[in-house]
Design an enzyme around this catalytic site. Sequence first.
Site, PDB file in Angstrom:
ATOM      1  N   ALA A 265       0.965  -1.270  -0.013  1.00 36.50           N
ATOM      2  CA  ALA A 265       0.082   0.033   0.047  1.00 36.50           C
ATOM      3  C   ALA A 265       0.904   1.374  -0.069  1.00 36.50           C
ATOM      4  CB  ALA A 265      -0.998  -0.118   1.123  1.00 36.50           C
TER       5      ALA A 265
ATOM      6  N   GLU B 108       4.865  -4.887   7.318  1.00 31.97           N
ATOM      7  CA  GLU B 108       3.634  -4.053   7.943  1.00 31.97           C
ATOM      8  C   GLU B 108       3.908  -3.652   9.364  1.00 31.97           C
ATOM      9  OE1 GLU B 108       2.341  -6.344   5.807  1.00 31.97           O
ATOM     10  OE2 GLU B 108       1.076  -5.364   4.703  1.00 31.97           O
TER      11      GLU B 108
ATOM     12  N   GLY C 107       0.548  -5.076   0.711  1.00 28.38           N
ATOM     13  CA  GLY C 107      -0.603  -5.030  -0.030  1.00 28.38           C
ATOM     14  C   GLY C 107      -0.326  -6.037  -1.244  1.00 28.38           C
TER      15      GLY C 107
ATOM     16  N   GLU D 290      -0.735  -9.378  -0.762  1.00 26.43           N
ATOM     17  CA  GLU D 290      -2.358  -9.551  -0.328  1.00 26.43           C
ATOM     18  C   GLU D 290      -2.943  -9.642  -1.719  1.00 26.43           C
ATOM     19  OE1 GLU D 290      -1.969  -6.382   2.397  1.00 26.43           O
ATOM     20  OE2 GLU D 290      -2.664  -7.840   4.004  1.00 26.43           O
TER      21      GLU D 290
END
Length: 265
Positions: free
Chosen positions: A71, A139, A116, A119
């Site tokens: 992200a 993260e 992300g 993911e």
Amino acid sequence: SVTATKYENVLLEENGGIATLTINRPKSMNALNSDTLTEIGQALDDVKANADKIKILVITGAGEKAFVAGADISQMKDMNPIEASNLSKLAHNSFGKIENLPQFTIAAVNGYCLGGGLELAASCDIRIASEKAKFGQPETTLGIVPGFGGTQRLTRLVGRGKAKEMIATGSMVDSAEAYRVGIAEEVVAPEELMNKVNEIASTIMKNGLIAVSMAKYVIDRAADLPLDLAIDFETQMWSQTFATEDQTEGMAAFLEKRHPSFPGK
Ligand code: CO8
């Protein structure tokens, strides 16, 4: 080949029944900001709406270095919990669409596949990796928990111990390790990545695609059911395939010792 031109952060191209969705922000390692997540969702709607033309979806990252490096940290830096929740929901909405597509999806992991990005890759049906790819959930190195499904989809791929190790250390694993633990189904030289992905896509496309779609559906939807209910679910799917012309053709072709030509209905 057809290219959708309405997107700024992704590219959506179709060629011979294979669509490629390329996350296209190479200057920021294809990091996912909210505009990109929104466009991914819109592109997936396009793919679903064109299921007559598009049989397989490949997701990859632009440039040499990254699949998706997570992200967008610059966008997340000053978010409050409500904004964080909204961003997470936006990602879940888009990634959930990948699993709910009737088409089979392949992540072509060409480089850094972090946060992300992992993911996103974990939401695809399979992952084919370049030898240069690196995978991780960094993260906790930023003081947050994975928020786009990492604690759940990664755990379902590799088991709790490996997922906890990757998430708690934030360390990257290389493609050989990703293959060993079941994140990547195959690993190939970087220059071979798209050939390999196209070869797998072509093999799938020769099969009964309703059956492929139903197999994907039942594998995902029954994964968390108790075994007896999951088996019932499979029996429902299996018996429904006997209503298809693909089944008639597939079995006739076998008995007539010829290659099947599946009508896809
Ligand atoms: N976000 C924003 N920008 C990024 C990101 C990112 N995730 N990753 C790389 N960039 C940018 C860099 O800032 C840099 O920009 P600039 O050229 O303007 O300085 C550019 O991309 C190139 O990156 P580097 O210079 O760092 O390239 P290197 O080859 O040295 O390193 C790495 C590549 C290893 C990929 C490195 O960039 C890196 O560690 N990136 C961050 C990886 C990361 O921590 N990702 C996880 C993000 S968190 C996440 O994904 C959480 C998802 C759930 C959130 C839920 C919220 C609600």
